[in-house]
Design a protein around this motif. Structure first.
Motif, short mmCIF file in Angstrom:
data_model
loop_
_atom_site.label_atom_id
_atom_site.label_comp_id
_atom_site.label_asym_id
_atom_site.label_seq_id
_atom_site.Cartn_x
_atom_site.Cartn_y
_atom_site.Cartn_z
N HIS A 144 0.82 -1.21 0.00
CA HIS A 144 0.00 0.00 0.00
C HIS A 144 0.85 1.26 0.00
CE1 HIS A 144 -3.39 2.60 0.66
NE2 HIS A 144 -2.93 3.00 1.83
N HIS A 173 8.47 0.06 5.55
CA HIS A 173 7.33 -0.82 5.26
C HIS A 173 7.79 -1.99 4.40
CE1 HIS A 173 3.67 1.06 6.80
NE2 HIS A 173 4.07 2.25 6.36
N ASN A 190 7.64 -5.97 4.98
CA ASN A 190 6.80 -6.76 4.08
C ASN A 190 7.51 -7.98 3.50
OD1 ASN A 190 4.68 -4.96 4.41
ND2 ASN A 190 5.08 -3.84 2.52
N ARG A 195 10.92 -5.73 13.09
CA ARG A 195 11.08 -4.41 13.68
C ARG A 195 12.50 -4.24 14.24
NH1 ARG A 195 7.61 -1.28 18.23
NH2 ARG A 195 9.35 -0.42 19.40
N VAL A 244 6.12 4.42 11.12
CA VAL A 244 5.71 3.21 10.40
C VAL A 244 5.18 2.16 11.36
CG1 VAL A 244 6.56 1.28 8.99
CG2 VAL A 244 7.30 3.61 8.49
N PHE A 245 5.87 1.96 12.47
CA PHE A 245 5.40 0.96 13.45
C PHE A 245 4.02 1.31 13.97
CE2 PHE A 245 10.12 0.23 14.73
CZ PHE A 245 10.32 -0.49 13.57
N GLU A 267 1.75 3.13 12.42
CA GLU A 267 0.80 2.97 11.34
C GLU A 267 0.40 1.50 11.16
OE1 GLU A 267 0.67 3.59 6.48
OE2 GLU A 267 2.00 4.85 7.71
N ARG A 268 1.37 0.61 11.41
CA ARG A 268 1.10 -0.81 11.25
C ARG A 268 0.52 -1.44 12.51
NH1 ARG A 268 4.48 -2.89 6.71
NH2 ARG A 268 4.36 -4.98 7.61
N GLU A 298 1.97 -1.75 15.45
CA GLU A 298 2.95 -2.51 16.21
C GLU A 298 3.35 -1.75 17.46
OE1 GLU A 298 6.22 -3.77 13.86
OE2 GLU A 298 5.00 -4.34 12.15
#
Length: 284
Positions: free
Chosen positions: A177, A239, A243, A248, A277-278, A280-281, A283
């Motif tokens: 994405h 990301h 992926n 992490r 990023v973490f 957003e995901r 985590e």
């Protein structure tokens, strides 16, 4: 001669007369020295001898911090760390002696000549063709200095199929994405640039087989962190690393490692991007 000038002369005379002090036993230094010998393949690392006459403490810091503190951490293998280092130094373009050393070091810890070449080709996407060409020139010097080493060209034939479609598929595989958002954000103003990214970066370069996707993304995160001017792209490739099988912890490790090659501001900004990023995901 005035008193200030006499004082200056006295300081200069004293400083040249006093030998470099011998540091006490330091576990960090000894640990770093052992690791540096593994990477560099030398019993007496040149970084210590080359600085002994003017900045011996910098030599010790390089060994104790760069190797004893950072590269000895368990989060990445030495092979992965050298992939990241070669990528970052090639992208920076201002450290040819160190790039040659780390290309040699990469070979010493299991990176193949073909993989070294592929990392340098990959550099063209993030730092431009001059950086990639200069990196290849450094690699040639290293290869020629190693007796018996033979390097054959890899993937000289064009990959079959439509470049754009192949690039879209590889972009989706790597960046998902996040990659789609990058492409969509430019279609209204620079559609040709969008096409070049898809066709060249992903259709031509990422689709080559000489380097696995996780290694490519480790190199990409290292390059984007070290350059310090590519925060949006760094987030995309964080990301991407996650992926294609990265963790992490590995993201944090490769960014932390850049403190030694691009400075603490670059590493701190990289960690800020990783935090985004973490989050957003989802985590912790």
């Amino acid at each position: 001669m005035n008193s200030a000038a006499k004082a200056d002369n006295a300081i200069t005379a004293d400083s040249t007369a006093v030998p470099a002090r011998t540091a006490p036993h330091d576990d960090r230094f000894e640990r770093g020295l052992a690791l540096l010998r593994t990477v560099g393949g030398q019993e007496n690392p040149a970084v210590l001898d080359s600085l002994a006459d003017i900045a011996p403490d910098l030599g010790r810091m390089t060994v104790a911090f760069g190797y004893g503190d950072i590269l000895s951490r368990p989060g990445l293998t030495l092979r992965e760390r050298q992939i990241a280092t070669v990528g970052a130094l090639a992208a920076l373009g201002n450290a040819a002696p160190q790039l040659r050393f780390h290309i040699d070091g990469a070979l010493n810890v299991g990176v193949s000549p073909a993989e070294v070449v592929e990392i340098l080709i990959h550099t063209a996407v993030y730092a431009g063709f001059p950086a990639a060409l200069n990196g290849i020139a450094a690699a040639r010097e290293v290869f020629e200095a190693r007796p018996g080493l033979t390097v054959a060209p890899v993937d000289t034939e064009p990959v079959p199929g439509d470049r754009y479609e192949r690039g879209l598929a590889k972009l989706a595989e790597v960046d998902g994405h996040a990659g789609d958002q990058v492409v969509a954000s430019m279609r209204d103003i620079a559609p040709d640039l969008t096409r070049y990214i898809v066709e060249f970066a992903f259709g031509d370069v990422y689709s080559r087989s000489a380097l696995d996707l996780k290694s490519r993304e480790l190199a990409s995160v290292a390059m984007c962190t070290a350059l310090g001017t590519a925060a949006p792209q760094l987030r995309v490739h964080i990301h991407g690393l996650l992926n294609v099988g990265g963790t992490r912890e590995e993201v944090v490790e490769v960014i932390t490692q850049m403190a030694g090659y691009a400075g603490f501001p670059a590493a701190l900004n990289g960690i800020a991007a990783a935090r985004e990023v973490f989050e957003e995901r989802g985590e912790e």
